[in-house]
Design an enzyme around this catalytic site. Structure first.
Site, PDB file in Angstrom:
ATOM      1  N   ASP A 287       0.832  -1.203   0.000  1.00 43.08           N
ATOM      2  CA  ASP A 287       0.000   0.000   0.000  1.00 43.08           C
ATOM      3  C   ASP A 287       0.873   1.263   0.000  1.00 43.08           C
ATOM      4  O   ASP A 287       1.646   1.487   0.932  1.00 43.08           O
ATOM      5  CB  ASP A 287      -0.882  -0.062   1.264  1.00 43.08           C
ATOM      6  CG  ASP A 287      -1.949   1.001   1.291  1.00 43.08           C
ATOM      7  OD1 ASP A 287      -1.908   1.920   0.462  1.00 43.08           O
ATOM      8  OD2 ASP A 287      -2.821   0.908   2.176  1.00 43.08           O
ATOM      9  N   ASP A 347     -10.602   3.932  -1.259  1.00 45.83           N
ATOM     10  CA  ASP A 347     -11.206   2.915  -0.394  1.00 45.83           C
ATOM     11  C   ASP A 347     -12.729   2.831  -0.555  1.00 45.83           C
ATOM     12  O   ASP A 347     -13.417   3.845  -0.576  1.00 45.83           O
ATOM     13  CB  ASP A 347     -10.893   3.223   1.075  1.00 45.83           C
ATOM     14  CG  ASP A 347      -9.420   3.020   1.374  1.00 45.83           C
ATOM     15  OD1 ASP A 347      -8.632   2.823   0.424  1.00 45.83           O
ATOM     16  OD2 ASP A 347      -9.063   3.074   2.566  1.00 45.83           O
TER      17      ASP A 347
HETATM   18  C1  GLA Z   1      -5.465   2.206   2.818  1.00 44.78           C
HETATM   19  C2  GLA Z   1      -5.952   1.068   1.929  1.00 44.78           C
HETATM   20  C3  GLA Z   1      -6.982   0.258   2.688  1.00 44.78           C
HETATM   21  C4  GLA Z   1      -6.355  -0.283   3.971  1.00 44.78           C
HETATM   22  C5  GLA Z   1      -5.791   0.844   4.803  1.00 44.78           C
HETATM   23  C6  GLA Z   1      -4.983   0.329   5.977  1.00 44.78           C
HETATM   24  O1  GLA Z   1      -6.474   3.110   3.093  1.00 44.78           O
HETATM   25  O2  GLA Z   1      -6.483   1.566   0.735  1.00 44.78           O
HETATM   26  O3  GLA Z   1      -7.467  -0.798   1.879  1.00 44.78           O
HETATM   27  O4  GLA Z   1      -5.349  -1.197   3.624  1.00 44.78           O
HETATM   28  O5  GLA Z   1      -4.946   1.685   4.034  1.00 44.78           O
HETATM   29  O6  GLA Z   1      -4.383   1.335   6.714  1.00 44.78           O
END
Ligand code: GLA
Length: 522
Positions: A287, A347
């Site tokens: 990520d 997200d």
């Molecule tokens: C980001 C990602 C999410 C999750 C969070 C964890 O927002 O897009 O899917 O993994 O981080 O902190």
């Protein structure tokens, strides 16, 4: 004391490059300082830290690295993975305000603090949005350099990462984030594995159990990544999950810190990949998050390539999931850097608006999906309570039409029979997992009703009639309009029954926010 604004580094920020701004920052500060009279360093000067304990033995940290000269405060503020430059300040020790800004791709992030010096502590208050209640914090002195941005490691030269041969169909499984966020731990992962191995999901194809952010501890003296208290023994956990006939996934970031502010893989990529392999990890979600403070979006491909190489060098088959929210047209280079799947959006949330905006917004990405390499519109929210069962059916149908990864995100320990029935609809899953791996697209639209089709192996076609309106709607179309010529066999994938062929035209009712989904065989 009169309020005074600092000069903004506007002359330098034209180049959009957060990194360049950051690197030039030190020079800029001394330049600006040279333009003004020298004032002695004031009592706010120094490195300050706010340390808020998490329940897992780690801390959420905010560092304020301040330089106070008279009524000017300059420096930086680091909040978990975000590094801000102080671009405005007012006041002094008895009462001050600070504003920090950072470039993040096309947008600018800001933080604001009010505070005062009390003894040898900074008493601070901050709020995310002006309408929020302020959060009160106490900062104490920290050693100089602690919490500072690490030195930049230049990205490697580009080269194609060989295909790892994994994820021939979109990965299926479960991920901890949507339901548990920071509350995931060893015991819960084991219980989820128990559930998945006994409630029919494993047999329906759900295989990976993916631990998302907040498993990380710090590093040992040799730089090896540690788990925090919530995960006492990752190897033992992997053994347990494997013993259930399932696979275990994990999460990290190419930056110094993850999105939740935990330890990232920056500068430890190969070492971390080896640790994951030694633990028995089968899947990595990587990520971007904290990497944005060091690298620009344009540098994403070589940075992702680095971990792609590192995973392959371990010799263990590890599915590689890129998570950088679809920036820089990741679908065009995700496979080259070793990615098996790549997030195409920000997200997801457990609401019709979020799910439908993301899902129906995938149109146009279909040329990039293929066996081994998938567009990822984010994890499932099915069963988390924010949508109706009809809407969750639409969620699974749409994701299956998109050849999207199916990673459940609900609490499988207490799943209702209705939700389980949705998640394990094998006829819909068969569309998602079709071996040709062709992503579907919209072929027909009338107002809020639309039809998507997806070519399946053996010449069949998946057809989904979606009704995006709240109220039920009659949809009437000619088969030829959706690419079906002549008489066909039509199987309803939610009713689990064959449809009587009605001639060249179809007319039927689709519920509000609902779907009618078929497998059509000529
Ligand atoms: C980001 C990602 C999410 C999750 C969070 C964890 O927002 O897009 O899917 O993994 O981080 O902190």
């Amino acid at each position: 004391m009169p309020a005074m604004k600092n000069s903004k580094p506007s002359s330098l920020s034209g180049g959009e490059l957060a990194v360049a701004v950051w690197l030039l920052f030190a020079g800029l500060v001394s330049f600006v300082t040279a333009q003004q009279e020298h004032a002695p360093a004031g009592p706010l000067t120094g490195n300050w830290v706010v340390r808020v304990p998490n329940t897992d033995g780690t801390f959420r940290e905010t560092y304020l690295n301040l330089k106070q000269e008279g009524a000017r405060i300059t420096g930086s503020i680091r909040v978990t993975q975000f590094y801000y430059l102080i671009t405005e300040s007012t006041g002094g020790p008895e009462g001050f305000t600070l504003e920090g800004t950072m470039k993040d791709g096309q947008s600018t992030r800001r933080v604001r603090y009010e505070g005062k010096l009390v003894g040898d502590e900074l008493h601070l208050s901050t709020r995310r949005r002006p309408e929020d209640k302020p959060t009160e914090l106490v900062a104490r002195r920290a050693p100089e350099g602690e919490g500072a941005l690490p030195a930049r490691i230049p990205p490697p030269a580009r080269h194609p990462v060989p295909d790892n041969g994994l994820a021939k169909t979109p990965p299926m499984g479960w991920n901890s984030w949507n339901k548990f966020a920071g509350r995931i731990n060893d015991a819960t992962v084991r219980q989820i594995a128990d559930a998945m191995a006994s409630n029919g999901m494993r047999e329906a194809g759900y295989l990976y159990i993916n631990i998302d952010d907040t498993w990380e501890g710090g590093r040992d003296a040799r730089g090896n990544i540690q788990t925090n208290k919530k995960f006492p023994d990752m190897k033992a956990l992997a053994d347990y999950v494997h013993g259930k006939g399932l696979k275990l996934g994990i999460y990290s970031s190419p930056g110094p810190n993850t999105c939740a502010g935990y330890e990232g893989s920056y500068g430890h990529e190969a070492q971390d990949a080896r640790t994951y392999a030694a633990w028995g990890i089968d899947y990595l979600k990587y990520d971007w998050c904290g990497a944005r403070t060091i690298y620009t979006d344009e540098e994403m491909p070589p940075i992702y390539q680095k971990m792609g190489d590192a995973l392959q060098a371990t010799g263990r088959p590890i599915v590689y999931s890129l998570c950088q929210y679809g920036r820089l047209d990741v679908w065009k280079w995700g496979a080259e850097v070793g990615g098996n799947l790549w997030r195409t959006t920000g997200d997801i949330r457990d609401s019709w608006d979020s799910m439908s905006r993301i899902g129906f917004g995938q149109e146009g990405l279909e040329p990039w999906a293929r066996p081994g390499h998938w567009n990822d519109p984010d994890m499932l929210e099915i069963g988390n309570g924010g949508m109706s069962e009809t809407e969750y059916q639409t969620h699974l149908s749409l994701w299956s039409m998109l050849a999207a990864p199916l990673l459940a995100g609900n609490d499988l320990r207490s799943v209702s029979p209705e939700i389980l029935q949705i998640l394990t609809n094998r006829e819909v899953i068969a569309v998602d997992q079709d071996k040709d791996g062709k992503q579907g697209k919209r072929v027909w639209q009338s107002g809020e009703q639309e039809i998507w089709t997806r070519p399946l192996s053996g010449g069949a076609l998946a057809v989904a009639i979606f009704n995006r309106a709240k109220e039920s709607a009659r949809v009437t179309f000619r088969w030829a309009e959706v690419g079906v010529s002549g008489k066909a066999h039509v199987r309803d994938l939610w009713e689990h029954q064959d449809l009587e062929w009605s001639g060249p035209e179809y007319s039927g009712v689709t519920p509000g926010h609902g779907v009618v989904m078929w497998r059509v065989t000529p």
